[in-house]
Design an enzyme around this catalytic site. Sequence first.
Site, PDB file in Angstrom:
ATOM      1  CB  CYS A 215       1.508  -3.672   5.387  1.00  0.00           C
ATOM      2  SG  CYS A 215      -0.095  -4.401   5.786  1.00  0.00           S
TER       3      CYS A 215
ATOM      4  CG  HIS B 203      -0.289   0.036   2.538  1.00  0.00           C
ATOM      5  ND1 HIS B 203       0.212   1.190   3.104  1.00  0.00           N
ATOM      6  CD2 HIS B 203      -0.045  -0.956   3.448  1.00  0.00           C
ATOM      7  CE1 HIS B 203       0.726   0.915   4.296  1.00  0.00           C
ATOM      8  NE2 HIS B 203       0.589  -0.381   4.526  1.00  0.00           N
TER       9      HIS B 203
END
Length: 206
Positions: free
Chosen positions: A181, A165
């Site tokens: 992440c 992301h």
Amino acid sequence: MRRLVLASLCLFAVSGASFSQAHARGATPAAVEDLDPLTMLFGGGAATPAPNGPDGRPQAVAIPREIVAFDGYAPGTVVINTSERRLYYVLGNGQAVRYGVGVGRPGFEWSGVRSIASKREWPDWTPPAQMLKRRPDLPRHMEGGLNNPLGARAMYLSGSLYRIHGSNEPETIGQAVSSGCIRMTNDDVVDLYNRVKIGTRVVVTR
């Protein structure tokens, strides 16, 4: 004539000193003030970035996105080398696009093979229960936008809570700071998002 030259030199010196003092105080050049909000937040687009972003954090020094020699994987594969803190999108013909990324901090490292299960533009963020247990101060839900920690795009990895992301903390790119992440600058994550498809293979190595 000599007096005119001396006067000009003095004026130049005073102007230079004034600029240096303003720069030392962290003044924002007018050219930077004219930048759009994304550029102000995530850097790029200005020859001389402001010392601080609008949120008071230091501006990031971008890790350049570039085409590099890379083989061993099928075209279209995403390969993330967490120790190198780089992500590769394989183009084929011995080349890949290389991006700088932020990765999991100590205790949150991982490796394996996943695929892109879904994609979102300006995604909402709902912290998982495990994260809320560690950080009860976090919001239970945050709508997508410039202040959202998932940034401009998110690609959700199958069989996991992890995502590739964007980020509203560009200074963390190249660092090991996340809960697992993979973070990218907004500019880079939009570029990658436009290249990958649902089902794209993602290989994460340590």
